[in-house]
Design a protein around this motif. Structure first.
Motif, short mmCIF file in Angstrom:
data_model
loop_
_atom_site.label_atom_id
_atom_site.label_comp_id
_atom_site.label_asym_id
_atom_site.label_seq_id
_atom_site.Cartn_x
_atom_site.Cartn_y
_atom_site.Cartn_z
N ASN A 132 0.82 -1.21 0.00
CA ASN A 132 0.00 0.00 0.00
C ASN A 132 0.85 1.26 0.00
OD1 ASN A 132 -2.92 -0.51 -0.03
ND2 ASN A 132 -2.56 -1.69 1.83
N GLY A 133 1.93 1.23 0.80
CA GLY A 133 2.84 2.38 0.80
C GLY A 133 3.53 2.56 -0.54
N LEU A 134 3.97 1.45 -1.14
CA LEU A 134 4.62 1.52 -2.45
C LEU A 134 3.64 1.99 -3.53
CD1 LEU A 134 6.76 -1.74 -2.39
CD2 LEU A 134 7.61 0.61 -2.28
N PHE A 160 7.87 8.09 -15.52
CA PHE A 160 7.56 6.73 -15.94
C PHE A 160 8.64 5.74 -15.47
CE2 PHE A 160 4.54 7.52 -19.78
CZ PHE A 160 3.57 7.96 -18.89
N GLU A 161 9.90 6.12 -15.61
CA GLU A 161 10.99 5.25 -15.19
C GLU A 161 10.99 5.05 -13.68
OE1 GLU A 161 14.50 7.01 -16.71
OE2 GLU A 161 14.14 6.40 -18.81
N GLU A 162 10.71 6.12 -12.96
CA GLU A 162 10.62 6.01 -11.50
C GLU A 162 9.49 5.09 -11.08
OE1 GLU A 162 9.45 9.03 -7.88
OE2 GLU A 162 10.70 9.84 -9.51
N ALA A 163 8.34 5.24 -11.75
CA ALA A 163 7.20 4.37 -11.44
C ALA A 163 7.50 2.93 -11.83
CB ALA A 163 5.97 4.88 -12.18
N GLU A 164 8.21 2.74 -12.93
CA GLU A 164 8.57 1.39 -13.38
C GLU A 164 9.42 0.68 -12.34
OE1 GLU A 164 8.99 -1.82 -16.23
OE2 GLU A 164 7.74 -0.03 -16.34
N ARG A 165 10.36 1.40 -11.75
CA ARG A 165 11.22 0.80 -10.71
C ARG A 165 10.39 0.41 -9.49
NH1 ARG A 165 14.71 4.98 -12.40
NH2 ARG A 165 14.05 6.28 -10.64
N ILE A 166 9.50 1.29 -9.08
CA ILE A 166 8.66 0.98 -7.92
C ILE A 166 7.78 -0.23 -8.19
CG2 ILE A 166 6.81 1.85 -6.43
CD1 ILE A 166 7.94 4.67 -6.86
N ARG A 168 8.24 -2.80 -10.56
CA ARG A 168 8.83 -4.08 -10.97
C ARG A 168 10.18 -4.40 -10.34
NH1 ARG A 168 6.31 -5.87 -15.81
NH2 ARG A 168 5.06 -4.27 -16.87
N ARG A 169 10.74 -3.51 -9.54
CA ARG A 169 12.08 -3.73 -9.01
C ARG A 169 12.15 -5.09 -8.32
NH1 ARG A 169 13.83 1.28 -6.21
NH2 ARG A 169 12.11 0.70 -4.83
N LYS A 170 13.17 -5.87 -8.68
CA LYS A 170 13.29 -7.24 -8.19
C LYS A 170 13.42 -7.27 -6.67
CE LYS A 170 15.94 -11.48 -8.87
NZ LYS A 170 17.07 -12.13 -9.57
N GLY A 171 12.57 -8.05 -6.04
CA GLY A 171 12.63 -8.24 -4.61
C GLY A 171 11.87 -7.22 -3.80
N THR A 172 11.90 -5.95 -4.21
CA THR A 172 11.29 -4.89 -3.40
C THR A 172 10.16 -4.15 -4.12
OG1 THR A 172 12.97 -3.30 -4.15
CG2 THR A 172 13.43 -4.51 -2.11
N GLY A 173 9.91 -4.47 -5.39
CA GLY A 173 8.84 -3.80 -6.12
C GLY A 173 7.47 -4.31 -5.71
#
Length: 339
Positions: A132-134, A160-166, A168-173
């Motif tokens: 929820n926070g992410l 868009f790139e910042e949102a993409e990291r949030i 799909r980022r491996k492990g923490t996305g």
């Protein structure tokens, strides 16, 4: 001292045989009551466990798995809609971000429902709290890029790139965290929908106890016929019929319920796999919705399941009381009262 009469000698000769018959009937009575109590208790506990599993899968397990899959697809679809509006050159059209916002809203609502039905306990609540926070951070990046910075290509790309990291980022996305939650939930679904060794042992012991009960009833009928001159005893015959019914119908109902659980498990596996098919997100969403609707119908509560349980409870009472009444009547009439 008077010599014993012929009647006295005959009574003394018969007394040991009558005593053995009385002890034999008392032994049958004890075995019947104990076997009935043990087998009925095991059968009711085993049947209730299967029904509880079906209820948990219906009310929490299936909605939790469906909810995670639908939420993942809604998030991925929202991201795709925002990027598609840029690729197709319609990002500066009024209302171009409406489909993105609709999907993001659907994902947010899905997370709210998941907090009530997720089946991963405290660990799952922690994952949802983090997600929820992410999601708030994701929305803070993606929404301006999709709606606000439609005329600023550099700023839009950065958002868009910042949102993409949030996302799909491996492990923490967001999506990887939901994958972990779904993995834990599927492990729980596997345990709930399958009959474990303890349940199988309980059913085997219950059926074995009922077999002992049926054989002992037949033996008691034989004793009453051969040693007591009773051609049949209606109480024991009714008890034998109740025992056979108790051995057949709850087991049949459990087999039918377990088949439904197996089917539901297969559908949930298909729904979980479909959530990772990102080739056509709209088609994946429709497929998950259709499968979820079909699954809810298959898992709908069946009234006959409760009737079977209460019927088994009544049958258990009968197989305890009927042999006791039948044999105690004979013992009281032929031995106890006479003694």
């Amino acid at each position: 001292m008077p010599w014993p009469t012929r009647r006295t000698r005959t009574a003394r000769a018969r007394r040991p045989s009558g005593s053995r018959t009385r002890r034999l009937l008392e032994l049958h009575l004890a075995v019947l009551v104990v076997a009935a109590l043990v087998s009925t208790t095991l059968l009711l506990a085993s049947y209730r466990e299967v029904q509880n599993s079906a209820g948990e899968l219906r009310t929490r397990g299936a909605p939790a798995v469906q909810g995670v899959s639908a939420t993942q697809l809604a998030l991925l679809r929202a991201h795709w809609e925002a990027e598609a509006s840029v690729r197709q050159g319609i990002d500066n059209v009024i209302g171009a971000g409406a489909r993105y916002e609709n999907q993001l809203s659907a994902a947010d609502q899905g997370l709210s429902r998941l907090s009530d039905v997720q089946i991963d306990g405290e660990r799952g609540r922690g994952v949802l709290k983090t997600v929820n926070g992410l999601l708030t951070s994701y929305s803070s990046s993606m929404t301006p890029g999709a709606v606000k910075y439609v005329d600023d290509d550099l700023m839009q790309q950065e958002k868009f790139e910042e949102a993409e990291r949030i996302l799909r980022r491996k492990g923490t996305g967001v999506v990887p965290r939901l994958d972990v939650l779904q993995q834990h939930q599927m492990q729980r679904v596997d345990r709930v929908s399958s009959m474990g060794a303890l349940q199988q042992t309980g059913w085997a012991a219950a059926e074995l106890g009922l077999l002992v009960l049926a054989l002992t009833s037949l033996s008691a009928l034989w004793v009453l016929r051969v040693r007591c001159g009773r051609s049949h005893d209606p109480w024991l015959l009714l008890s034998l019929l109740a025992t056979v019914a108790l051995a057949v119908f709850p087991l049949w109902a459990t087999t039918a319920t377990q088949a439904r659980l197996d089917t539901a498990h297969e559908r949930l596996v298909a729904i979980e796999a479909r959530a990772h098919d990102t080739q056509d997100l709209a088609a994946s969403q429709r497929d998950v919705t259709d499968k979820s609707t079909l699954l809810r119908g298959e898992l709908a509560a069946q009234r006959w399941q409760s009737w079977t349980y209460y019927g088994a409870l009544g049958g258990g009472a009968l197989i305890v009381l009927l042999p006791a009444v039948g044999i105690c009547r004979r013992l009281n009439a032929d031995y106890w009262r006479a003694g």
